[in-house]
Design a protein around this motif. Structure first.
Motif, PDB file in Angstrom:
ATOM      1  N   ILE A   1      11.964   9.617   4.411  1.00 25.90           N
ATOM      2  CA  ILE A   1      12.479   8.948   5.615  1.00 25.90           C
ATOM      3  C   ILE A   1      11.662   7.690   5.915  1.00 25.90           C
ATOM      4  N   THR A   2      10.348   7.812   5.805  1.00 30.02           N
ATOM      5  CA  THR A   2       9.481   6.656   6.053  1.00 30.02           C
ATOM      6  C   THR A   2       9.786   5.541   5.067  1.00 30.02           C
ATOM      7  N   PHE A   3       9.997   5.899   3.804  1.00 29.96           N
ATOM      8  CA  PHE A   3      10.294   4.888   2.787  1.00 29.96           C
ATOM      9  C   PHE A   3      11.598   4.161   3.116  1.00 29.96           C
ATOM     10  N   ILE A   4      12.643   4.898   3.452  1.00 28.94           N
ATOM     11  CA  ILE A   4      13.946   4.282   3.740  1.00 28.94           C
ATOM     12  C   ILE A   4      13.862   3.373   4.960  1.00 28.94           C
ATOM     13  N   THR A   5      13.256   3.870   6.032  1.00 24.65           N
ATOM     14  CA  THR A   5      13.193   3.073   7.273  1.00 24.65           C
ATOM     15  C   THR A   5      12.259   1.882   7.111  1.00 24.65           C
ATOM     16  N   ASP A   6      11.178   2.034   6.338  1.00 26.47           N
ATOM     17  CA  ASP A   6      10.304   0.892   6.073  1.00 26.47           C
ATOM     18  C   ASP A   6      11.051  -0.180   5.286  1.00 26.47           C
ATOM     19  N   PHE A   7      11.830   0.251   4.313  1.00 25.92           N
ATOM     20  CA  PHE A   7      12.610  -0.714   3.539  1.00 25.92           C
ATOM     21  C   PHE A   7      13.594  -1.463   4.443  1.00 25.92           C
ATOM     22  N   GLN A   8      14.233  -0.755   5.356  1.00 22.29           N
ATOM     23  CA  GLN A   8      15.153  -1.404   6.289  1.00 22.29           C
ATOM     24  C   GLN A   8      14.413  -2.408   7.177  1.00 22.29           C
ATOM     25  N   TRP A   9      13.198  -2.054   7.588  1.00 23.07           N
ATOM     26  CA  TRP A   9      12.440  -2.973   8.434  1.00 23.07           C
ATOM     27  C   TRP A   9      12.061  -4.232   7.646  1.00 23.07           C
ATOM     28  N   PHE A  10      11.633  -4.053   6.407  1.00 24.11           N
ATOM     29  CA  PHE A  10      11.289  -5.220   5.592  1.00 24.11           C
ATOM     30  C   PHE A  10      12.524  -6.084   5.345  1.00 24.11           C
ATOM     31  N   GLN A  11      13.678  -5.455   5.188  1.00 25.71           N
ATOM     32  CA  GLN A  11      14.919  -6.220   5.076  1.00 25.71           C
ATOM     33  C   GLN A  11      15.167  -7.039   6.338  1.00 25.71           C
ATOM     34  N   GLU A  12      14.923  -6.411   7.483  1.00 21.56           N
ATOM     35  CA  GLU A  12      15.164  -7.099   8.760  1.00 21.56           C
ATOM     36  C   GLU A  12      14.297  -8.351   8.883  1.00 21.56           C
ATOM     37  N   VAL A  13      13.029  -8.263   8.502  1.00 27.39           N
ATOM     38  CA  VAL A  13      12.137  -9.419   8.648  1.00 27.39           C
ATOM     39  C   VAL A  13      12.234 -10.362   7.459  1.00 27.39           C
ATOM     40  N   GLY A  14      13.029  -9.994   6.450  1.00 21.58           N
ATOM     41  CA  GLY A  14      13.265 -10.900   5.326  1.00 21.58           C
ATOM     42  C   GLY A  14      12.230 -10.837   4.227  1.00 21.58           C
ATOM     43  N   TYR A  15      11.481  -9.732   4.138  1.00 25.64           N
ATOM     44  CA  TYR A  15      10.444  -9.611   3.119  1.00 25.64           C
ATOM     45  C   TYR A  15      10.616  -8.341   2.290  1.00 25.64           C
ATOM     46  N   GLU A  16      11.867  -7.984   1.995  1.00 27.78           N
ATOM     47  CA  GLU A  16      12.089  -6.767   1.223  1.00 27.78           C
ATOM     48  C   GLU A  16      11.527  -6.883  -0.198  1.00 27.78           C
ATOM     49  N   GLN A  17      11.461  -8.119  -0.733  1.00 27.28           N
ATOM     50  CA  GLN A  17      10.901  -8.285  -2.073  1.00 27.28           C
ATOM     51  C   GLN A  17       9.411  -7.974  -2.097  1.00 27.28           C
ATOM     52  N   VAL A  18       8.725  -8.269  -0.979  1.00 28.41           N
ATOM     53  CA  VAL A  18       7.312  -7.909  -0.868  1.00 28.41           C
ATOM     54  C   VAL A  18       7.170  -6.393  -0.881  1.00 28.41           C
ATOM     55  N   PHE A  19       8.038  -5.742  -0.141  1.00 28.09           N
ATOM     56  CA  PHE A  19       8.005  -4.276  -0.074  1.00 28.09           C
ATOM     57  C   PHE A  19       8.307  -3.650  -1.431  1.00 28.09           C
ATOM     58  N   LEU A  20       9.294  -4.182  -2.117  1.00 28.79           N
ATOM     59  CA  LEU A  20       9.719  -3.593  -3.392  1.00 28.79           C
ATOM     60  C   LEU A  20       8.767  -3.905  -4.531  1.00 28.79           C
ATOM     61  N   LEU A  21       7.973  -4.965  -4.372  1.00 21.39           N
ATOM     62  CA  LEU A  21       7.083  -5.357  -5.461  1.00 21.39           C
ATOM     63  C   LEU A  21       6.111  -4.234  -5.816  1.00 21.39           C
ATOM     64  N   GLU A  22       5.567  -3.577  -4.817  1.00 18.32           N
ATOM     65  CA  GLU A  22       4.643  -2.474  -5.087  1.00 18.32           C
ATOM     66  C   GLU A  22       5.337  -1.377  -5.878  1.00 18.32           C
ATOM     67  N   LEU A  23       6.533  -0.994  -5.441  1.00 17.49           N
ATOM     68  CA  LEU A  23       7.273   0.065  -6.134  1.00 17.49           C
ATOM     69  C   LEU A  23       7.632  -0.360  -7.555  1.00 17.49           C
ATOM     70  N   LYS A  24       8.129  -1.591  -7.697  1.00 15.27           N
ATOM     71  CA  LYS A  24       8.517  -2.077  -9.020  1.00 15.27           C
ATOM     72  C   LYS A  24       7.317  -2.117  -9.960  1.00 15.27           C
ATOM     73  N   THR A  25       6.197  -2.594  -9.453  1.00 21.42           N
ATOM     74  CA  THR A  25       5.002  -2.691 -10.290  1.00 21.42           C
ATOM     75  C   THR A  25       4.511  -1.314 -10.705  1.00 21.42           C
ATOM     76  N   GLN A  26       4.506  -0.383  -9.763  1.00 18.42           N
ATOM     77  CA  GLN A  26       4.074   0.974 -10.087  1.00 18.42           C
ATOM     78  C   GLN A  26       4.982   1.613 -11.125  1.00 18.42           C
ATOM     79  N   LEU A  27       6.274   1.353 -11.004  1.00 21.27           N
ATOM     80  CA  LEU A  27       7.206   1.906 -11.991  1.00 21.27           C
ATOM     81  C   LEU A  27       7.025   1.246 -13.356  1.00 21.27           C
ATOM     82  N   LYS A  28       6.833  -0.077 -13.367  1.00 16.16           N
ATOM     83  CA  LYS A  28       6.650  -0.785 -14.638  1.00 16.16           C
ATOM     84  C   LYS A  28       5.394  -0.317 -15.357  1.00 16.16           C
TER      85      LYS A  28
END
Length: 916
Positions: free
Chosen positions: A26-53
């Protein structure tokens, strides 16, 4: 275990995982929505993408490695003990090997990808400093971005080795249980090490332990290789960083230990082949001996070679220390000027520096904050948390002002009003600001507010058209806007003005979101409230610090955001710093033993919409340039900031205070003078609010000695260590293209230039001033001495200190009642700055002695007027004495002012007719 059993077990494990991870999901989903709202979802996703890579390939490779490793453990074990009894088929054992393999792979990938992803990105995107260290000749970027990653990886690999050893032991125990000796071989109560099974078991175990030991010594060798660089952070010598002993002894000890560790790998292998336990033990014993002997040798060299000849041995290392410390704190580019204080200031000079005179601060921020809260907070639930100082064009004049936002503090709502609805739906925002020039007070000694009240009233050309403050320093809770419940806007007589939010902030509570945020906040009212509709939005992370830290936690932020008015809207500006602790040779001055800092970021937050924009303010900082590579789209160039906002950026006081503290010692470039601290400076002391404290750096508007126009300056004076005379003045420029320029003005050393504490002592020793202060201090009232300002004007220095009086047993704020001005050997205290300057430099207010050749003639009509004035003077004097007896010092000040006005009028009347 059959397939059905494995399937059921897997389902149960997945369900348990989902249940325990429910909150995180739940925290992950709502945090992602908040980052989308402020226009920095790519910053939020970068950590996840890097960890997965990093994590997925690492997990697969390490799982295969661990599986093969355990498989061969099992295979070698089975070769040795194949004649013994077994309870499980070899095929089943092969399947079960996957469990520890997966666990080890998960541990490895999670540790490396989960905790080191940012270090890996900084390593990949590292920008060069173009500065090499003097010992290893490596660029500073190696120490800032690469070495930390290597050290963490070594620690991770060491931990993995121990984990593998532990798993290996457990695996052998499991194999022993599964494929144990037959009954006839285990008739004795304890195992005989001469039994074939035990001998085989120990041989297999020792083989694997030998392999792991060899890997461990390889890691020890690598650790010692990188540990050699740690001498650049040594505290052994005369200064921080590599010293004579470190370079002559410690560096070679690390290299010898590295070679011995590599030899230990060979020795462990040979020891296994020859079954020679002593040879295997010899390697770690040798490392211990080398470490002990290295420490003893270093101590002997330090005590008998370096200490008797410190200057000779340590001079090059002291030079390195000074140079790199200055670089780390941005002090290597300070412009040094000689300021020959001539003290030849005239009335004409004051007329030519009117912009400086008009901006001399006779208000202090702490009494001003108290006045704002008592006089213009309007309601108890409004609070001015802080007073910011800035400069504005006010009616065409360049003015220094105090500015404070009126924020809503829901903790001050009455007990009856402290409901969930009021906290989150009704009382949603603060309202407006108060502004006052730093050089003006009212007749009551309070700040002259040029913007005040609710709705904001402005007496200048600065207007506030969007006064609502939805984001600030006191907005620590979520709110829900666009509900059926109108928001409280501001108090209006017996009623309250109400409003609906017109901004863009917030996350829609439509559909499943309402359930998600009710679960996130653990608040069923979000789900059940009839006031919340599909058009409602939840606004989160409204605190300015919380907001910027959530988006970019790798930046450190100034503790004091300041409010700015631009085009009628309110904005917060926060200074962001890049801070590190790995700059070679640099003395740590920051918390956590960190030794590098740059103010590389300016963050702007819209107080109404919550928009957050990050601007790079120092393009010479390789750290922020590295972050800019890692997070494309996060930062903008400072030129993209609105001009109206850019004109209000300030050199941050926190950074300046750190730099000024470091510069007390690091203005000395001569290593001998530095070591003996012959020219050590100190930030001087001053008296403030009755206590002695270090002089605070001050924002002021004045003209630098070699410049033609006044500008917004941040400055602090220096005095020699243990002396009170002033020796230098450090300033930081704030305006235009000169922003960030540091200048040191060195004062003459051949004569005394008064320092702040010397001026404070003269104030105490002046008979008229001290007697007046004593009189005001009687009856329980408090005399408050404000900050002492050191103001260069032309080739001279002026000192100004305001005096406040706070009446006893009242809640009224302090009143600014006098201004003390000191120049050369003169010191005066007057009601206003103008009168004090007139007293010293002449003009209409300058006192003159009696003229013996003048006789005053008074006619009958004039006599009547004078008698009336005399009576009024007596009344005012009597009232003032009564106020003293009553302890009402605010009234006393008013009657004294009235008396002075009457006496001034009396003097004018009596001199109307004069006979020569």
């Amino acid at each position: 275990m059959n397939r059905k059993g494995i399937f059921v077990t897997g389902v149960i494990l997945v369900l348990l995982f989902l249940i325990t991870s429910f909150t995180e999901i739940i925290t992950f989903i709502t945090d992602f929505q908040w980052f989308q709202e402020v226009g920095y979802e790519q910053v939020f996703l970068l950590e996840l993408k890097t960890q997965l890579k990093i994590g997925i390939p690492l997990f697969i490779v390490s799982m295969i490695f661990y599986y093969i490793y355990l498989y061969f453990l099992k295979k070698n074990y089975y070769k040795r003990v194949q004649a013994y009894h077994t309870d499980m088929s070899e095929k089943t054992v092969n399947k079960l090997i996957a469990i520890p393999a997966v666990l080890l792979a998960a541990l490895t990938s999670r540790t490396i990808a989960g905790s080191l992803w940012f270090d890996i990105l900084t390593y990949i995107n590292a920008k060069s400093f173009d500065i090499a260290d003097p010992i290893f000749n490596k660029d500073i970027s190696f120490y800032m971005f690469e070495l930390p990653l290597f050290e963490k990886l070594i620690n991770v690999m060491t931990g993995i080795i121990f984990a593998v050893v532990f798993v290996t032991i457990l695996f052998y125990i499991a194999l022993f249980i599964i494929r144990r000796p037959t009954l006839y071989e285990a008739k004795t109560e304890s195992l005989d090490y001469n039994q074939p099974f035990v001998k085989d078991f120990l041989q297999v175990s020792f083989k694997q332990i030998t392999i792991l030991a060899a890997l461990f010594f390889v890691i020890i060798a690598v650790r010692n290789y990188f540990a050699a660089y740690s001498i650049l952070y040594s505290t052994r010598g005369a200064v921080f960083g590599a010293s004579y002993t470190d370079v002559s002894v410690s560096l070679y000890v690390y290299r010898i230990k590295m070679i011995v560790s590599l030899l230990a790998v060979v020795m462990v292998g040979v020891a296994y082949i020859k079954r020679n336990l002593k040879m295997a033990i010899a390697a770690p014993v040798a490392l211990v001996i080398i470490t002990v002997m290295g420490g003893i040798t270093a101590g002997l060299v330090q005590n008998f070679v370096v200490d008797p000849n410190v200057i000779q041995r340590e001079t090059p290392y002291i030079e390195n220390h000074i140079k790199f410390t200055q670089q780390a704190y941005g002090l290597d580019d300070i412009k040094v000027r000689d300021f020959d204080v001539l003290d030849n200031l005239t009335l004409d000079d004051l007329e030519n520096n009117q912009e400086t005179i008009r901006n001399i601060r006779i208000n202090d921020y702490r009494p001003t904050l108290e006045s704002y809260n008592q006089l213009n907070a309007i309601r108890l639930y409004y609070r001015f948390l802080d007073v910011d100082i800035d400069r504005y064009m006010v009616n065409g004049e360049y003015k220094q002002v105090f500015l404070a936002p009126r924020e809503l503090d829901i903790t001050r709502l009455s007990e009856n009003a402290s409901t969930w609805m009021n906290h989150h739906l009704k009382y949603t925002h603060g309202y407006g600001v108060v502004m006052s020039p730093v050089n003006q007070v009212t007749a009551q000694g309070q700040p002259e507010m040029i913007i005040r009240n609710i709705p904001p009233i402005s007496t200048t050309d600065i207007e506030v058209t969007r006064p609502e403050i939805y984001f600030g320093e006191l907005t620590d809770h979520y709110i829900i806007v666009n509900t059926e419940e109108k928001e409280f806007d501001y108090p209006m007589g017996e009623n309250n003005a109400e409003t609906l939010y017109e901004g863009e902030a917030g996350i829609s509570l439509r559909g499943i979101n309402r359930v998600l945020y009710a679960l996130r906040e653990r608040q069923p009212r979000i789900l059940l409230s009839g006031s919340i509709t599909s058009d409602s939005r939840i606004v989160m992370n409204r605190n300015a610090h919380e907001r910027v830290n959530k988006i970019a936690p790798f930046i450190e932020y100034d503790e004091d955001p300041y409010i700015v008015i631009n085009e009628g809207r309110l904005y917060w500006i926060i200074d962001g710093y890049t801070v590190a602790g790995r700059y070679p040779y640099a003395q740590p001055y920051l918390k956590g033993d960190r030794n590098y800092i740059r103010n590389s970021v300016k963050v702007v937050i819209d107080a109404y919409n919550g928009d957050v924009n990050y601007y790079i303010s120092d393009e010479t900082d390789p750290v922020i340039l590295t972050y800019n590579e890692i997070f494309p789209g996060l930062f903008q160039h400072i030129d993209e900031m609105k001009e109206g906002l850019r004109s209000h950026i300030r050199y941050p006081q926190d950074l300046f205070d750190i730099q000024s503290e470091v510069y007390e010692l690091y203005h000395m470039n001569n290593p001998v003078v530095f070591y003996t601290q012959e020219d050590l400076w100190r930030i001087p002391q001053e008296k403030y609010f009755g206590n002695q404290q270090p002089v605070e750096s001050q924002y002021m508007i004045f003209k630098l000695p070699e410049k033609e126009e006044e500008e917004f300056i941040l400055s602090v004076p220096y005095t020699p260590n243990r002396l009170n005379n002033m020796t230098a003045l450090l300033v930081a420029r704030n305006d235009g293209d000169q922003y960030g320029e540091l200048i040191l003005y060195r004062l003459p050393k051949d004569r005394n230039i008064y320092g702040p504490m010397q001026i404070e002592s003269r104030i105490d020793q002046d008979p008229e001033i001290s007697s007046q202060l004593t009189l005001w201090g009687e009856g329980g009232s408090t005399v408050i001495r404000g900050n002492l300002l050191v103001i260069p004007i032309e080739d001279s220095i002026l000192y100004v200190e305001p005096l406040y009086i706070k009446a006893a047993n009242t809640e009224s704020p302090p009143e600014m009642r006098r201004v003390i001005v000191a120049y050369q050997d003169e010191i005066v205290m007057e009601e206003s700055l103008d009168k004090a300057l007139e007293q010293i430099f002449g003009g209409t207010g300058r006192k003159e002695g009696p003229r013996e050749d003048i006789e005053i003639i008074i006619d009958d009509g004039l006599l009547g007027d004078i008698n009336d004035l005399v009576q009024k003077a007596n009344d005012a004097f009597d009232n003032a004495n009564k106020a003293v007896r009553d302890g009402d010092w605010a009234a006393y000040g008013r009657y004294i002012n009235e008396l002075e006005d009457i006496l001034s009028q009396l003097q004018k009347e009596s001199e109307k007719e004069i006979l020569e």
